[in-house]
Design a protein around this motif. Sequence first.
Motif, mmCIF file in Angstrom:
data_model
loop_
_atom_site.group_PDB
_atom_site.id
_atom_site.type_symbol
_atom_site.label_atom_id
_atom_site.label_comp_id
_atom_site.label_asym_id
_atom_site.label_seq_id
_atom_site.Cartn_x
_atom_site.Cartn_y
_atom_site.Cartn_z
ATOM 1 N N VAL A 117 0.856 -1.199 0.000
ATOM 2 C CA VAL A 117 0.000 0.000 0.000
ATOM 3 C C VAL A 117 0.888 1.244 0.000
ATOM 4 C CG1 VAL A 117 -1.727 1.306 1.326
ATOM 5 C CG2 VAL A 117 -1.873 -1.191 1.226
ATOM 6 N N ARG A 118 1.914 1.220 0.840
ATOM 7 C CA ARG A 118 2.804 2.387 0.953
ATOM 8 C C ARG A 118 3.416 2.757 -0.400
ATOM 9 N NH1 ARG A 118 7.691 4.215 1.017
ATOM 10 N NH2 ARG A 118 8.592 2.196 0.472
ATOM 11 N N LYS A 119 3.897 1.738 -1.137
ATOM 12 C CA LYS A 119 4.552 2.005 -2.421
ATOM 13 C C LYS A 119 3.588 2.659 -3.403
ATOM 14 C CE LYS A 119 8.277 -1.326 -2.736
ATOM 15 N NZ LYS A 119 8.450 -2.738 -3.006
ATOM 16 N N ARG A 120 2.353 2.165 -3.440
ATOM 17 C CA ARG A 120 1.377 2.728 -4.389
ATOM 18 C C ARG A 120 0.943 4.130 -3.940
ATOM 19 N NH1 ARG A 120 -3.419 0.165 -5.169
ATOM 20 N NH2 ARG A 120 -3.287 -1.011 -3.244
ATOM 21 N N ALA A 121 0.799 4.317 -2.630
ATOM 22 C CA ALA A 121 0.423 5.648 -2.124
ATOM 23 C C ALA A 121 1.554 6.643 -2.395
ATOM 24 C CB ALA A 121 0.134 5.567 -0.627
ATOM 25 N N LYS A 122 2.797 6.159 -2.305
ATOM 26 C CA LYS A 122 3.954 7.037 -2.534
ATOM 27 C C LYS A 122 3.964 7.562 -3.974
ATOM 28 C CE LYS A 122 8.914 7.445 -1.676
ATOM 29 N NZ LYS A 122 9.385 7.851 -2.980
ATOM 30 N N LYS A 123 3.539 6.688 -4.912
ATOM 31 C CA LYS A 123 3.487 7.130 -6.317
ATOM 32 C C LYS A 123 2.581 8.351 -6.461
ATOM 33 C CE LYS A 123 4.417 3.027 -9.012
ATOM 34 N NZ LYS A 123 3.781 1.862 -9.591
ATOM 35 N N SER A 124 1.417 8.311 -5.802
ATOM 36 C CA SER A 124 0.469 9.446 -5.889
ATOM 37 C C SER A 124 1.044 10.695 -5.219
ATOM 38 C CB SER A 124 -0.858 9.106 -5.214
ATOM 39 O OG SER A 124 -1.388 7.942 -5.769
ATOM 40 N N LEU A 125 1.746 10.500 -4.099
ATOM 41 C CA LEU A 125 2.341 11.668 -3.416
ATOM 42 C C LEU A 125 3.544 12.205 -4.199
ATOM 43 C CD1 LEU A 125 2.207 10.627 0.362
ATOM 44 C CD2 LEU A 125 1.090 12.613 -0.657
ATOM 45 N N ASP A 126 4.366 11.279 -4.721
ATOM 46 C CA ASP A 126 5.540 11.712 -5.515
ATOM 47 C C ASP A 126 5.096 12.495 -6.741
ATOM 48 O OD1 ASP A 126 7.461 10.708 -3.861
ATOM 49 O OD2 ASP A 126 7.739 8.831 -4.963
ATOM 50 N N ARG A 127 4.038 11.995 -7.376
ATOM 51 C CA ARG A 127 3.548 12.683 -8.577
ATOM 52 C C ARG A 127 3.112 14.108 -8.220
ATOM 53 N NH1 ARG A 127 -1.199 10.589 -12.572
ATOM 54 N NH2 ARG A 127 -0.924 12.286 -14.055
ATOM 55 N N MET A 128 2.469 14.250 -7.062
ATOM 56 C CA MET A 128 2.076 15.582 -6.589
ATOM 57 C C MET A 128 3.321 16.449 -6.333
ATOM 58 S SD MET A 128 0.346 16.608 -2.957
ATOM 59 C CE MET A 128 1.779 16.406 -1.910
#
Length: 321
Positions: A307-318
């Motif tokens: 979950v963390r890795k996928r959530a990080k993608k959304s935050l990194d993109r931001m």
Amino acid sequence: MNSGDIKDDEYYDDALSLASSIDTQYIEKIKELKRKRKAIILAHNYQRPEIQDLADLVGDSLDLSKKAQASDAKVVVFCGVQFMAESAAILSPEKTVLLPVKEAGCQLADMITVQELRKKKKENPKAVIVCYVNSSAEVKAESDICCTSANGIGVVNSLKENRILFVPDEHLGRYLESKTDKDFILWRGFCPAHYNLLPKDILKAKKEHPQAKVLVHPECRLSVIDLADEAFSTNGMLEYAKKSEAKEFIIGTEMGVVHRLKKENPGKNFYVPSENLICSSMKLITLKEVAESLEKMRYKIEIPEEVRKRAKKSLDRMLEV
Ligand code: 13P
């Protein structure tokens, strides 16, 4: 004079001086434990004044997530609410992130579950999912990109897609829709504190302080934002108040931010237009809780790695935007 003659004022003064000596003891303990644990204390602009004064860094959601990532501390004590501490843990898995009170949640973030989001996603397969950071790690993981109130317009404008499923804050979504050319599908979530601020509260405050600039948070209803001079994140309000020539401001967000506004702008006046502008979760954290958090290393934010890795993608993109 016998004890029956002691005035209420004297009891009050005694109680105040006892409270301040207890606070001093906690502050000393926190400083010592911070050194021992190689910890940093981050506080949101809505925290109690004594927590803000103690923190190494105070800021809005965007600022704090960046600062948590940039810091070389081993332990981050996050004085804010659950989703904020989660963002720090998502971005900095090598650090131990502690939330001093585990019940410090966010009612807005709780207004959407990952199952509900998946269902909505199926109904709108062409929409890009923009997720306000006031959401759980699971919801972030299911989204395409995150945003905060500070960068929402920039995030939305960075997308090539036209159709946006915006979760979970309906009001921030409406505000972003009014500021961009995109087509929004809105989730029906809201922040109770901002939702309770009504146009009549702003009109009353304006009548009482006709020279004041009105600054509100974009989580407010659009009918409230329309009456304001500006809509900003909490850091945006702080920057504006510092630069502005105005001497008076009506502040339409959680009242905790007024502590920093006053501290950084002596000689300027800040008015809160409604006594309902309070987030009870933010106020759960006290000096005692911070000391215990560092002493007992609690409550650790744990997010499953997938979950963390996928959530990080959304935050990194931001953060790239
Ligand atoms: P900011 O990012 O503007 O500090 O807002 C955080 C928040 O939770 C508002 O309710």
